[in-house]
Write a protein that holds these residues in place. Structure first.
Motif, short mmCIF file in Angstrom:
data_model
loop_
_atom_site.label_atom_id
_atom_site.label_comp_id
_atom_site.label_asym_id
_atom_site.label_seq_id
_atom_site.Cartn_x
_atom_site.Cartn_y
_atom_site.Cartn_z
N ALA A 152 32.57 50.04 15.75
CA ALA A 152 33.67 50.81 16.32
C ALA A 152 34.78 49.88 16.80
O ALA A 152 34.54 48.74 17.17
N GLY A 153 36.01 50.40 16.80
CA GLY A 153 37.13 49.68 17.37
C GLY A 153 37.85 48.78 16.38
O GLY A 153 37.36 48.50 15.29
N ASP A 154 39.06 48.33 16.81
CA ASP A 154 39.88 47.46 15.98
C ASP A 154 40.34 46.21 16.73
O ASP A 154 41.23 45.51 16.27
N GLY A 155 39.77 45.96 17.90
CA GLY A 155 40.14 44.77 18.65
C GLY A 155 39.55 43.50 18.06
O GLY A 155 38.82 43.54 17.05
N GLU A 156 39.85 42.37 18.68
CA GLU A 156 39.38 41.09 18.15
C GLU A 156 37.86 41.00 18.06
O GLU A 156 37.34 40.52 17.05
N PRO A 157 37.10 41.46 19.08
CA PRO A 157 35.64 41.40 18.93
C PRO A 157 35.15 42.17 17.72
O PRO A 157 34.26 41.70 16.99
N ALA A 158 35.72 43.36 17.47
CA ALA A 158 35.29 44.17 16.33
C ALA A 158 35.64 43.49 15.01
O ALA A 158 34.87 43.53 14.05
N ILE A 159 36.81 42.87 14.96
CA ILE A 159 37.23 42.17 13.73
C ILE A 159 36.26 41.05 13.39
O ILE A 159 35.80 40.91 12.25
N TRP A 160 35.92 40.23 14.40
CA TRP A 160 35.03 39.10 14.14
C TRP A 160 33.60 39.57 13.87
O TRP A 160 32.86 38.94 13.11
N LEU A 161 33.22 40.68 14.47
CA LEU A 161 31.90 41.23 14.20
C LEU A 161 31.80 41.71 12.75
O LEU A 161 30.80 41.47 12.07
N ARG A 162 32.85 42.35 12.26
CA ARG A 162 32.85 42.79 10.86
C ARG A 162 32.79 41.59 9.91
O ARG A 162 32.11 41.63 8.88
N ARG A 163 33.52 40.54 10.24
CA ARG A 163 33.48 39.34 9.40
C ARG A 163 32.07 38.75 9.35
O ARG A 163 31.60 38.34 8.29
N ALA A 164 31.40 38.73 10.50
CA ALA A 164 30.05 38.18 10.54
C ALA A 164 29.09 39.02 9.72
O ALA A 164 28.24 38.49 8.99
N LEU A 165 29.21 40.35 9.81
CA LEU A 165 28.33 41.23 9.04
C LEU A 165 28.56 41.08 7.54
O LEU A 165 27.61 41.05 6.75
N THR A 166 29.83 40.98 7.15
CA THR A 166 30.14 40.80 5.72
C THR A 166 29.58 39.49 5.21
O THR A 166 29.00 39.42 4.13
#
Length: 333
Positions: free
Chosen positions: A267-281
């Protein structure tokens, strides 16, 4: 001065065999004041196109025009006054100073003895200042880094005072900060001097961020347009799909195609969410657009921050993304 092509075909002539055609029937336009990125897979013919545009290699058919004049019919000195080219080749001799290297750009404008006037020296100083390379003027080229030499090569091209600049992989041997700096410099020069600049590059993300237009080169030819239009119509993704690269239209970036594991919602579009998506990918998980069986989120409270993993109804808290990913892997094996 506009550079254009009419029914241009590029490639290599082979004695006793059919020509090796890399691209044909190209009708392209490079306008003053724009930075255009030439993108395409390795071996597609980007360098051949640049050499053909710069009259360093004869096209198989068609013409390259500066205004209404055929580039191939211009005398070398006149062509050099209108068109400059920067390659990845190291300058020689390397024992010359940075200033001496940049002075080579003035040769199309000097007399047959190559004498430099006060105006020539003024233009050389401006070119060095434009690339933020004035401190390199007295240094031997052999002692400079790749990034510093590339600055001087661009300064030399600026000193030619041409209308058009062609660059073949100017960021090829540079570290990330210098690549970012070089592309930003080219954008600034196009905006402030009115130069028409065409740059061949494999720095896809930097090209998307800096270029006014793109020329996407594939086996089907070249498609030109604004980066945003080429992203939305699927052209960017199609050009590099065979290379195992996926273009994410929502995030405007390229990623390697990977076999995706279970879908995870963030959830979300802030910096933590962005880096979390990168890590999952990076870890091989698919990203889903809606809440589902697996969710990861960043939690912030008075005691600090943590990463919350929910799988079905089971929730766990973790101090780092790495710890959350380790738990996700353990529970989804």
């Amino acid at each position: 001065m506009m550079l254009s092509t009419r029914s241009l075909s590029i490639g290599y002539r082979r004695r006793g065999r059919p020509d090796a055609v890399l691209a044909e029937a190209l009708d392209l336009r490079l306008q003053p004041g724009e930075l255009v990125g030439l993108l395409g897979p390795n071996g597609i013919g980007k360098s051949t196109l640049l050499r053909s545009l710069g009259a360093m290699q004869r096209p198989l058919a068609g013409r390259v025009l500066l205004g209404e004049r055929d580039v191939a019919r211009l005398k070398p000195q006149e062509r050099a006054r209108r068109l400059s080219m920067v390659t990845t080749a190291a300058p020689r001799p390397r024992l010359m100073s940075g200033y001496a290297l940049v002075t080579l750009g003035r040769h199309p404008h000097t007399d047959w003895l190559g004498r430099l006037s006060a105006e020539d020296h003024k233009i050389i100083a401006w070119a060095l200042q434009a690339v933020k390379g004035a401190e390199l003027a007295r240094q031997p080229v052999a002692e400079l880094s790749d990034g510093q030499r590339q600055k001087l090569m661009i300064a030399r091209a600026l000193a030619q005072q041409s209308d058009i600049m062609l660059l073949d992989e100017p960021t090829a041997f540079l570290d990330l900060p210098r690549r970012i700096e070089t592309m930003a410099l080219l954008k600034q020069l196009a905006d402030e001097t009115g130069l028409a600049i065409l740059v061949s590059t494999h720095d896809l993300d930097l090209a998307l961020r800096n270029c006014d237009r793109l020329w996407l080169m594939s086996r089907a030819g070249i498609k030109a347009g604004a980066p945003e239009d080429l992203a939305l119509d699927g052209s960017l993704g199609a050009t590099f799909h065979a290379e195992g690269i996926h273009f994410d239209q929502r995030r405007g970036s390229f990623t390697l195609d990977q076999s995706a594991g279970p879908g995870v919602y963030v959830a979300g579009d802030g910096e933590p969410a962005i880096w979390l998506r990168r890590a999952l990918t990076r870890a091989g998980y698919a990203l889903t657009d809606r809440s589902g069986r697996i969710e990861l989120s960043h939690q912030q409270n008075g005691r600090g921050s943590s990463w919350q993993l929910r799988i079905k109804d089971r929730i766990s808290q973790h101090a780092t993304i790495e710890a959350a990913l380790n738990e996700l892997e353990r529970r989804t094996k």
